[in-house]
Design an enzyme around this catalytic site. Structure first.
Site, PDB file in Angstrom:
ATOM      1  N   HIS A   1       0.821  -1.213   0.000  1.00 56.72           N
ATOM      2  CA  HIS A   1       0.000   0.000   0.000  1.00 56.72           C
ATOM      3  C   HIS A   1       0.853   1.262   0.000  1.00 56.72           C
ATOM      4  O   HIS A   1       0.384   2.334  -0.379  1.00 56.72           O
ATOM      5  CB  HIS A   1      -0.906   0.040   1.237  1.00 56.72           C
ATOM      6  CG  HIS A   1      -2.154  -0.770   1.110  1.00 56.72           C
ATOM      7  ND1 HIS A   1      -3.035  -0.634   0.063  1.00 56.72           N
ATOM      8  CD2 HIS A   1      -2.683  -1.718   1.915  1.00 56.72           C
ATOM      9  CE1 HIS A   1      -4.049  -1.466   0.234  1.00 56.72           C
ATOM     10  NE2 HIS A   1      -3.853  -2.142   1.335  1.00 56.72           N
TER      11      HIS A   1
ATOM     12  N   ARG B   1       2.158  -9.869  -2.515  1.00 51.18           N
ATOM     13  CA  ARG B   1       1.641 -10.714  -3.592  1.00 51.18           C
ATOM     14  C   ARG B   1       2.777 -11.082  -4.547  1.00 51.18           C
ATOM     15  O   ARG B   1       3.833 -10.442  -4.565  1.00 51.18           O
ATOM     16  CB  ARG B   1       0.550  -9.977  -4.379  1.00 51.18           C
ATOM     17  CG  ARG B   1      -0.825  -9.981  -3.730  1.00 51.18           C
ATOM     18  CD  ARG B   1      -1.808  -9.264  -4.635  1.00 51.18           C
ATOM     19  NE  ARG B   1      -3.175  -9.273  -4.125  1.00 51.18           N
ATOM     20  CZ  ARG B   1      -4.074 -10.189  -4.397  1.00 51.18           C
ATOM     21  NH1 ARG B   1      -3.757 -11.203  -5.200  1.00 51.18           N
ATOM     22  NH2 ARG B   1      -5.295 -10.115  -3.912  1.00 51.18           N
TER      23      ARG B   1
ATOM     24  N   TYR C   1      -7.400 -16.221   3.184  1.00 52.64           N
ATOM     25  CA  TYR C   1      -8.786 -16.091   3.608  1.00 52.64           C
ATOM     26  C   TYR C   1      -9.665 -17.211   3.076  1.00 52.64           C
ATOM     27  O   TYR C   1      -9.488 -17.679   1.958  1.00 52.64           O
ATOM     28  CB  TYR C   1      -9.376 -14.755   3.133  1.00 52.64           C
ATOM     29  CG  TYR C   1      -8.554 -13.553   3.493  1.00 52.64           C
ATOM     30  CD1 TYR C   1      -8.288 -13.238   4.819  1.00 52.64           C
ATOM     31  CD2 TYR C   1      -8.028 -12.740   2.500  1.00 52.64           C
ATOM     32  CE1 TYR C   1      -7.525 -12.140   5.147  1.00 52.64           C
ATOM     33  CE2 TYR C   1      -7.262 -11.637   2.820  1.00 52.64           C
ATOM     34  CZ  TYR C   1      -7.017 -11.341   4.144  1.00 52.64           C
ATOM     35  OH  TYR C   1      -6.252 -10.251   4.461  1.00 52.64           O
TER      36      TYR C   1
END
Length: 299
Positions: free
Chosen positions: A147, A180, A198
């Protein structure tokens, strides 16, 4: 139908120098539907991280990417002491809510949660009192580090953040940080839908865009379509889904460059291990995520 679109960058800035992509509160709410709570963490993730931390003798953890508290809660439930930070107050409100709801449990009553900025975390961390000598481990998971944008084109912001993580660790402590598989995304042009972290069934679609500046990839934008239907509405038997679209942007860290970034701060002659989707690097041909563990040298 899709009825809401959220900006790539929200207008708010949670802490000096760090844009908060969740600042309007809307993306934060939809993201909460996507990742859910600690129960939605895969059992593989839980076993991998908790076993790894215990084998390294970790007790005190600094979670620098707390978000809604999903990782902090998992580690608290597994007997670790956790201090949690995030730049987004809109995300932290979910962690604070959980702390209040579980305040009768000692681990949660003692859980310290503060808003803080990676670029000056070592100096400015609210009212939190760091353990003497530093933390056993710093964790920055869930693709959170990506981010942080590269505003200068030389990744100086990234180095400053890593230096802050290094500084709050005790000698011999460990940084656990992931990203990632941006090599695959850049080479193939799209992000995989599978997520080893998840169990969420809320994700409907992900669309990938890559921004190049002077021929170099500088930002990846992922457009998510998420099922944000309220649980009560689902339980009532209503079949109409409340779909929401939102957008998040990331700096595309290639694996080799990320290795160099970490070793530029921690040094090359220290333990640095990389896993792909919880397996030793290279065992899985195209993992979705890479997890790094790098140790701060002993004094």
């Amino acid at each position: 139908m899709v009825d809401r679109t959220y900006r790539t960058r929200t207008l708010g800035v949670a802490a000096s120098g760090v844009p908060d992509q969740y600042a309007d509160g809307k993306a934060a709410k939809v993201w909460e539907f996507y990742i859910g709570g600690s129960r939605n963490r895969t059992e593989q993730y839980r076993e991998f991280m908790c076993d790894l931390l215990r084998k390294r003798g970790v007790q005190n953890i600094c979670d620098v990417a707390c978000g809604n508290g999903v990782d902090s809660i998992l580690f608290l439930e597994n007997g670790f002491k956790v201090m949690s930070f995030d730049a987004s107050d809109k995300m932290l409100k979910y962690a604070l809510k959980t702390r209040w709801e579980r305040r009768k449990e000692a681990a949660f009553d003692n859980w310290v949660i503060e808003e803080a900025n990676w670029l000056d975390l070592a100096e400015n961390h609210g009212n939190a009192e760091f353990p003497e000598g530093g933390f056993d481990a710093v964790i920055c998971l869930g693709n959170s580090f990506a981010h942080l944008p590269d505003l200068t084109g030389d990744q100086e912001n990234h180095r400053i953040a890593i230096r802050n993580f290094h500084e709050v660790l005790k000698p011999g402590g460990f940084l656990f940080i992931d990203h990632r598989n941006y090599d695959s995304i850049l080479d193939c042009g799209k992000a995989p839908h599978r997520n080893v972290y998840y169990n969420s069934d809320r994700i409907i679609d992900i669309k990938t865009s890559v921004l190049h500046v002077n021929g170099e990839p500088t930002m990846i934008t992922l457009d998510y379509i998420v099922d944000g239907t309220d649980e009560k509405k689902i339980q009532s038997g209503c079949t109409e889904k409340d779909l929401s679209k939102f957008r998040l942007s990331y700096y595309p860290h290639r694996l080799a460059k990320f290795d160099e970034l970490l070793e530029g701060v921690f040094g090359k002659d220290t333990e640095h291990v990389v896993w792909g989707d919880f397996k030793p690097k290279g065992e899985i041909e195209t993992p979705a995520y890479f997890i790094h563990m790098i140790q701060k040298k002993s004094a």
